[in-house]
Design a protein around this motif. Sequence first.
Motif, PDB file in Angstrom:
ATOM      1  N   MET A   6       0.835  -1.212   0.000  1.00  0.00           N
ATOM      2  CA  MET A   6       0.000   0.000   0.000  1.00  0.00           C
ATOM      3  C   MET A   6       0.862   1.252   0.000  1.00  0.00           C
ATOM      4  SD  MET A   6      -3.223  -0.944   2.455  1.00  0.00           S
ATOM      5  CE  MET A   6      -4.101   0.564   2.108  1.00  0.00           C
ATOM      6  N   ILE A   7       1.877   1.267   0.849  1.00  0.00           N
ATOM      7  CA  ILE A   7       2.762   2.435   0.917  1.00  0.00           C
ATOM      8  C   ILE A   7       3.501   2.590  -0.411  1.00  0.00           C
ATOM      9  CG2 ILE A   7       4.756   3.450   2.084  1.00  0.00           C
ATOM     10  CD1 ILE A   7       2.151   3.417   3.761  1.00  0.00           C
ATOM     11  N   GLY A   8       3.937   1.465  -0.988  1.00  0.00           N
ATOM     12  CA  GLY A   8       4.607   1.507  -2.284  1.00  0.00           C
ATOM     13  C   GLY A   8       3.720   2.112  -3.356  1.00  0.00           C
ATOM     14  N   ALA A   9       2.431   1.750  -3.357  1.00  0.00           N
ATOM     15  CA  ALA A   9       1.492   2.312  -4.337  1.00  0.00           C
ATOM     16  C   ALA A   9       1.327   3.815  -4.133  1.00  0.00           C
ATOM     17  CB  ALA A   9       0.145   1.606  -4.236  1.00  0.00           C
ATOM     18  N   LEU A  97      -4.739   2.092   7.415  1.00  0.00           N
ATOM     19  CA  LEU A  97      -3.653   1.315   8.013  1.00  0.00           C
ATOM     20  C   LEU A  97      -3.533   1.597   9.503  1.00  0.00           C
ATOM     21  CD1 LEU A  97      -0.903   1.582   5.252  1.00  0.00           C
ATOM     22  CD2 LEU A  97      -2.274  -0.429   5.865  1.00  0.00           C
ATOM     23  N   ARG A  98      -3.709   2.865   9.888  1.00  0.00           N
ATOM     24  CA  ARG A  98      -3.650   3.252  11.305  1.00  0.00           C
ATOM     25  C   ARG A  98      -4.733   2.520  12.104  1.00  0.00           C
ATOM     26  NH1 ARG A  98      -5.874   6.346  15.047  1.00  0.00           N
ATOM     27  NH2 ARG A  98      -4.519   7.456  16.504  1.00  0.00           N
ATOM     28  N   GLU A  99      -5.947   2.478  11.563  1.00  0.00           N
ATOM     29  CA  GLU A  99      -7.041   1.788  12.249  1.00  0.00           C
ATOM     30  C   GLU A  99      -6.739   0.297  12.396  1.00  0.00           C
ATOM     31  OE1 GLU A  99     -10.601   2.693  10.069  1.00  0.00           O
ATOM     32  OE2 GLU A  99     -10.415   4.836  10.489  1.00  0.00           O
ATOM     33  N   ARG A 100      -6.124  -0.293  11.369  1.00  0.00           N
ATOM     34  CA  ARG A 100      -5.746  -1.708  11.456  1.00  0.00           C
ATOM     35  C   ARG A 100      -4.752  -1.940  12.576  1.00  0.00           C
ATOM     36  NH1 ARG A 100      -4.221  -4.782   5.991  1.00  0.00           N
ATOM     37  NH2 ARG A 100      -2.420  -5.043   7.297  1.00  0.00           N
TER      38      ARG A 100
END
Length: 143
Positions: A6-9, A97-100
């Motif tokens: 995700m960060i890469g995208a 991502l933070r919520e995860r």
Amino acid sequence: MNHLEMIGAIVYQLTKDLTEDEIKKQGFEDYFVDHTTGVYPQAAAGVPYTAGSMQVKGDTITDLHENMAAEQKARTTYDNILRLCDDYDVKDPIRFLREREIVHYQRFGENLRLMTDKLDEKNFYAFNPAFDKKCFKNCIKKK
């Protein structure tokens, strides 16, 4: 590894149309020489990712604490990104991502509580529950 994808995208979306001058102006020329605009996992300070940051001791209590700490470290990183970024194409997935991370932290905490509930409550640090199977109170035979 889903986080990295995700960060890469996100990084790809933000860097795909950069010019050489923009790369130099932002101070990324050294990174560009090695990686072009590809994503190479490293800390913000430039320290490359190593598998050394993935720790496991084989002790359930130790490993659950390590997992909880890793979730909090990731959450803090995402908090910092959200403070610095104003692009909603970046902020929305980072919020996800933070919520995860928060949910994962809670689940590891629940597992830690369940594990310690099953151990000898007088001294559950006396044993390694992954190895010393007799440390579980429901396995101890009453005399």
